[in-house]
Each structure stands twice: as C-alpha cells, then as structure tokens.
Design a protein around this motif. Structure first.
Motif, short mmCIF file in Angstrom:
data_model
loop_
_atom_site.label_atom_id
_atom_site.label_comp_id
_atom_site.label_asym_id
_atom_site.label_seq_id
_atom_site.Cartn_x
_atom_site.Cartn_y
_atom_site.Cartn_z
N GLY A 70 1.83 -24.02 -19.99
CA GLY A 70 1.27 -23.42 -18.27
C GLY A 70 0.97 -25.20 -17.91
N TRP A 71 2.47 -25.55 -17.22
CA TRP A 71 2.02 -26.67 -16.84
C TRP A 71 2.41 -26.48 -14.79
N PHE A 72 1.60 -27.00 -14.62
CA PHE A 72 1.42 -27.30 -13.01
C PHE A 72 2.56 -29.20 -12.70
N LEU A 73 3.33 -28.77 -11.25
CA LEU A 73 3.36 -29.57 -11.50
C LEU A 73 3.53 -30.45 -8.91
N LEU A 74 3.12 -31.23 -9.29
CA LEU A 74 3.64 -31.39 -7.37
C LEU A 74 4.65 -31.53 -6.95
N SER A 75 5.46 -31.36 -5.92
CA SER A 75 6.64 -31.72 -5.56
C SER A 75 7.29 -31.56 -4.10
N GLY A 76 7.05 -33.01 -3.70
CA GLY A 76 6.47 -32.66 -2.06
C GLY A 76 5.53 -32.27 -1.56
N GLU A 77 5.48 -31.04 -0.20
CA GLU A 77 4.59 -30.55 -0.54
C GLU A 77 4.22 -29.08 -0.53
N ARG A 82 5.02 -23.36 -14.18
CA ARG A 82 6.26 -23.81 -14.23
C ARG A 82 6.49 -22.11 -15.03
N ASP A 83 7.66 -21.43 -15.08
CA ASP A 83 7.74 -20.10 -15.39
C ASP A 83 9.15 -19.44 -16.30
N THR A 84 7.87 -19.64 -17.42
CA THR A 84 9.44 -19.88 -19.15
C THR A 84 10.45 -18.22 -19.08
N CYS A 85 9.43 -17.31 -18.44
CA CYS A 85 10.58 -16.20 -18.13
C CYS A 85 12.09 -16.77 -17.32
N ALA A 86 11.38 -17.19 -16.18
CA ALA A 86 13.16 -17.37 -15.00
C ALA A 86 13.53 -18.92 -15.58
N GLY A 87 13.15 -19.60 -15.98
CA GLY A 87 13.76 -21.02 -16.93
C GLY A 87 13.47 -22.00 -16.02
N GLY A 88 12.86 -22.01 -15.29
CA GLY A 88 12.49 -23.02 -14.12
C GLY A 88 10.73 -23.33 -14.07
N TRP A 89 10.87 -23.77 -12.31
CA TRP A 89 9.22 -24.20 -11.74
C TRP A 89 9.34 -22.99 -10.48
N ARG A 90 8.28 -22.90 -10.13
CA ARG A 90 8.49 -21.89 -9.19
C ARG A 90 7.21 -22.00 -8.35
N PRO A 91 7.22 -21.23 -7.05
CA PRO A 91 6.00 -22.64 -6.38
C PRO A 91 5.17 -21.11 -6.81
N VAL A 92 3.40 -22.20 -6.36
CA VAL A 92 1.77 -20.80 -7.25
C VAL A 92 1.76 -20.36 -5.41
N GLU A 256 13.43 -29.20 -11.02
CA GLU A 256 15.20 -28.70 -11.74
C GLU A 256 15.24 -29.45 -13.39
N PRO A 257 16.10 -28.95 -13.23
CA PRO A 257 16.38 -29.32 -14.57
C PRO A 257 16.85 -30.44 -15.82
N ARG A 258 17.16 -31.12 -15.81
CA ARG A 258 17.88 -32.26 -16.31
C ARG A 258 18.40 -32.08 -17.68
#
Length: 638
Positions: A70-77, A82-92, A256-258
C-alpha cells in the motif's frame, strides 16, 4: 594438552583494550563494539547515511500505507496509489471526481485510511483514502508531515525547527520545539506518542527520539521498516517478499516501471587503512610468534595485515611483512625485537565493508620444537623450518585447548545462542513447546536443578507455571477437603459422634449404605471399597487455580501433566467473574475487591430511611461484624 614448554602471553587489539591506532585513513569504528570498518562516503564517515535511513524515513514524495504493497506517490499534481493487480500506479481520484486541490504537492503521509498532503502552504487531510476531506490547514513553509495513532497530525516547517501538532479537525494543539541540530527532513511517530526525527546538518544525518540522539539500531528496534530499498533522482526501488524469495520492483517518479534498478553503490569508500603505535612486548630481543585476525569479510571485500618488528622502534619501508590475501592466521617472520607495529588495510566495492573485530598478537615464540634435543636445532635454517612446521600442530592443539576451556560456557543458559537451547535442554531431559520464547526457555533451564530437586511438590509445580506463563497459581490439594472430621465453631452434647469441638462423620455419611444411611444424606457411589473411604477420598488429587484470562488452560494442563508425579491427578481451573456464596472460592482467583453496592433492605435504604437495632429475640448489642444476624429475627427496621 598444549605442548609448548614455556608460558606465552598475547596482546589484544580491540574496542575494549584499544586499537593503539596512529595513522588513520577512511576507517571508523575504533570505539564501536561492532568493529572497525570502512568509512561512509561524504562528510559523515561514521554514518548513518541517507540510504540506511530510507526504510524508516522515505523520500517525502513517498509514503507506505496499509499492507506491504500500500504505497502512495506524489507525481506532479497527482496523488498515485500503487495497484499491484494492475501492475503499476493509479490515481487516487478518478478523473470525474478529482477535487483538483493539489497544485505543487511536496510531501505525503499515510496512516490507516487517513492521508495528509503538504501543498503550496496548505496541508490537506482526507479520510477513507481520499474520499472525505476533513481538514485544510494553512501553514507556510511546511515541509514534512506525519500522522499519529491518536488521529493527531504533526507538521514540521522549513528553517523553523518547530513541530506543530494538530487535532483531527485541524485545530492547533501544541507547538513542539525539539533541541536538535540541523533541518528536520523526516518525522515518524511511535507507540506512546513517541516522535522520531531525521535532521540534516550539512551532509550529516542525525536521528532523534523525543529530542535525544539515537542510533539506527534503536530506530529499527522501535519502528518496523518499509520495503523501500533505494532511491535517487531518477526513481526508487521496493524490495518485497515473493513466493520464490525477495522481489525488487523499480519505478521512476512518475510511477512508470524501470528496467534498470537504482544503484545502491557509493555507500562506503573503497579503501581505508590504519597503523598502530609501537606495541611494547617488555622483552628485549623478543621473538614475536603469531598474528590472528577476527573479521567478517563479505563478498567483494578484503582485509590485509602487515607487521614489522624492531628493537628501537626504527625500521625501513622494506621491512614490512605482509600476510597473503585472505590469510587471517600467520607466523611472524621477523628478526627479534622489542616492539611490533601493525598496519591494517580494508577494501571493498563501495556497497559493503569488511568489519575487523580483533587482532591477537602472541609472543614470545614458544613451540613444541623447544622439547626436541639440541641436535635437531643446530642448523639455523632447519631450526626455523622445524619451528614453523610444528607450529601447525601447536595451533591445532591450542584450538582443542580453547574448546575444552570454553566447554563450561556451553552449559550456561544465559550465554548460549537461542538455537542451542533445545540441545542444552535435551541434556537435562527438558522439552519445550513451540510457543515458548527464548527468555522463558533460558529461565526453565536455569531453574532445572531446583525443579528436579523438588519435583512432585506443590512449590515445584507452582514455580514451573510461574516461569512459563508469568502468573502465580494457587495449588489446591483436595485431600484437605475430606469430610471425615470437621472443626465446628461450637459443640453441644447432642452433636452426633461429637468429640470435643470436632464432629466425626460415620461411614453411613460417606456413601449410601442400605440399613444405615439416611436417604438423601449420603452420596451414591459404585466404585471402590467403602471401608477405605477415609483414606481414598480425594487422595492424590490436586487442582491448579489461575486468575481469569491469565494463561491458556490447555497449555497449563499440558505442563501440569509433565510436572506432576505419575500417581497423582491434577486439574486446572481458571477463575470466574466474581465471588459465589456457598462455593469454594480463592482470593485472587475468583474474587475482586470492589466497592459494595448501596445497602437496601426491602424498600428501605439504610442510613436514609431505616436504622438497624436489636430485635425482640436478638442480642442486646445489635448487629455485630462476624456474628450471624438475621434481619427481622435479631434485628428490625424502624
């Protein structure tokens, strides 16, 4: 067992005795019990580094939430989750319900289902992971934020050195001015309203607990770490447990994944060394014997040791004897001299460091070659080879001597590792349950002699239960409940079978007998010889009484079975909720001292509507404590 003919001594170099360091370059830890190691890169060579502190104080743009993922990330505005099922990060917030309040967010904190974000001189607080905005706090120069267990909000401002505590509704509660050095760049809260701070004083990082400087080990013991393993300007990495081991996932600051992981190199310098002062043997023309190195050497690191011996402390650069790489035990091949100087070099790949714990210098040289006839030592070259050859066997014998000397320590329950406790218990015939922790096992082993000496007695059983479960039980031996003789308060000549103040019960009262027992006055039993009832009634029976909720009854019962004698039978009972008149109760098990309810007799409340005084047939002294008094017989309400 040693074969050396003379007594030898040694000199230790460690944090207790001292390292006698003279020239030091990029090496730290001389006063640290952990050992000497390479310095950290940067202006804070002794650490801690920002990389070390990332699991507890992540980048302000990152915040761990509920669960390992359960991670949260600030990216720009945007605020991403983090959505592990979708495999990435999704807006709250979905596009159609985005409040569009964020302009330039700089820090985020998450605790449970609450989220706090620092943005352009304001602090937003949401509930239900962003569904309900509960507070907007106007605060200029806010940099970091933290959420406490009691729904309090902690905000630290840039250059102010203050921490402001706000309530759930956004009202200011107090202003804390901790005595710390540097700028506050991280805030964490712990149990009991404990506040952990991370400060940056130039390139030096300090950790404070309630205003007191603390170490990384103390931080790790108090707060669980997150899965953040590394971070830089390009992104960050999370190391998490997977079905096949640890899995590392790396992302950039847009979520985005690296493909390439964030490098963790550069934590330590690659080389360091130190030289000791002249170490005095106190023996002129001393023949130094042996050097032993105790160190932890991870892959990619190395420890090298060189020595030089002199009589007056002067030597040339070519006189050094350097041990081969990886050798931690070697003989001193130097001319005799009173003084020895050691030079230690540490090297690594910047991601790890070797740790030097101790150097041991043995002198003077004494081997089993001294026991040989003189004819074997006439040739100097052959004598030197013989000494070095026999030193191999002397070293092996010395290791055996060391094991024999340390054998008593293997039987010390307070000194052996946790993994050796079952082995040590097996020597004493003890068995452990899986749920018992290491301190409990150590206490049982230490108390084993006393428990065996008193085994089968109530005090031994009581001691064992107290050690394992941390509660003091009551051992009730049921043989004392035999009703063949009962002490009475009074005795009258008409008492059946009365003997002084003791009334003896006959066989007809012990069990039902035809022709002698009164119907309903004796129990009906169909086992055993009725003539042996006075001896077998409750014989070899006991009961263990525990306070309510103090321990698991099944676990206590298993322990009682193992500790009780074979001819006895025990039962376990935990206390109830209160005291029952007419039932056997134990103080501390079935009772609790609480205020009495208001005294009420019928519809009259004592001390308000009525007074107790002697009745027509009662004693003239009224109601007495400890004397049987019946309302309406010995007393009356008026």
């Amino acid at each position: 067992m040693t074969c050396t003919p003379t007594t030898v001594t040694f000199r230790l170099l460690d944090d207790v005795v001292g390292w006698d360091q003279d020239a030091v370059a990029d090496v730290v830890g001389f006063d640290d019990p952990a050992g000497v190691r390479l310095a950290h890169a940067g202006s804070s060579p002794a650490g801690p580094t920002r990389t070390q502190l990332l699991p507890w104080f992540p980048d302000p743009r990152l915040a761990p939430g509920c669960g390992p993922c359960g991670w949260f990330l600030l990216s720009g505005e945007r605020l991403l989750r983090r959505d592990t099922c979708a495999g990435g990060w999704r807006p709250v917030w979905a596009p159609y319900c985005d409040p569009r309040l964020l302009r330039a967010p700089t820090a985020v904190a998450v605790r449970g289902h609450r989220i706090a974000v620092v943005d352009s001189g304001r602090v937003f607080v949401w509930r239900n992971e962003g569904d309900h905005l509960t507070a907007v706090i106007a605060l200029r120069h806010a940099t970091v934020v933290a959420l406490a267990q009691d729904e309090q909000l902690l905000v630290a401002g840039a250059r102010s050195g203050e921490i402001r505590r706000y309530g759930p509704d956004g009202r200011l509660g107090e202003v804390i001015r901790p005595d710390v050095c540097g700028e506050i760049i991280g805030v964490r809260t712990g149990p009991g309203r404990t506040i952990w701070l991370l400060t940056a004083d130039g390139d030096r990082f300090n950790v404070y607990r309630d205003g007191v400087v603390s170490s990384v080990d103390e931080l790790a013991a108090a707060l669980p770490p997150s899965s953040l393993s590394s971070a830089d300007e390009d992104g960050f990495c999370l190391r998490e447990k997977g079905p096949d081991g640890d899995v590392t996932s790396c992302y950039d600051w847009a979520g985005e994944p690296r493909d390439e992981p964030v490098a963790a190199s550069g934590e330590f310098v690659t080389e360091g060394k130190f030289t000791t002062h002249r170490i005095d043997s106190g023996i002129s023309r001393c023949r130094w014997h042996r050097v032993r190195v105790e160190a932890d050497v991870p892959a990619g690191t190395a420890v090298s040791v060189a020595v030089v011996v002199s009589e007056d402390g002067k030597f040339a650069a070519s006189d050094w004897q350097t041990a081969p790489a990886g050798v931690t035990d070697f003989l001193v091949d130097q001319p005799p001299g009173r003084y020895l100087t050691a030079r230690v070099g540490l090297s690594g790949d910047s991601s790890a460091t070797p740790v030097l714990h101790r150097l041991r210098l043995d002198f003077p040289r004494s081997t089993s070659a001294d026991l040989l006839p003189v004819a074997f030592r006439q040739d100097p070259a052959a004598d030197d080879f013989t000494e070095r050859f026999l030193s191999l066997f002397d070293a092996t014998t010395a290791e055996i001597d060391r094991v024999v000397e340390r054998y008593p320590a293997l039987l010390d329950p307070a000194g052996v590792p946790d993994g050796a406790l079952p082995w040590l218990a097996g020597l004493l015939g003890l068995s452990f349950e899986a749920g018992w922790d290491a301190p409990t096992r150590r206490k049982l082993i230490q108390a084993a002699p006393e428990l065996y000496r008193r085994r089968g007695t109530p005090c031994a059983l009581k001691k064992a239960i107290e050690i394992v479960f941390g509660v003091e039980p009551v051992i009730d031996e049921l043989a004392g409940d035999r009703h063949w003789a009962q002490v009475r308060a009074t005795a009258t000549p008409s008492s059946a079978r009365g003997l002084g103040s003791v009334r003896l019960f006959g066989r007809s009262a012990a069990r039902l007998r035809l022709g002698t027992s009164t119907l309903g006055g004796a129990p009906l039993r169909a086992f055993g010889d009725p003539d042996t009832d006075p001896l077998t009634e409750h014989a070899h029976r006991f009961r263990v009484l525990l306070p309510a909720g103090a321990a698991d009854e099944d676990a206590v019962r298993r322990l009682v079975v193992r500790q009780a004698p074979a001819h006895t039978r025990g039962s376990v009972r935990a206390g109830g909720t209160g005291f029952v008149v007419g039932t056997r109760s134990t103080v501390g098990v079935d009772t609790a001292f609480v205020p009495l309810p208001p005294p009420v007799v019928g519809g009259a409340r004592l001390n308000h509507d009525g007074v107790l005084r002697p009745g027509p047939r009662g004693a003239r002294h009224g109601v007495g404590v400890g004397v049987v008094s019946a309302v309406g017989v010995h007393t009356r309400v008026s």
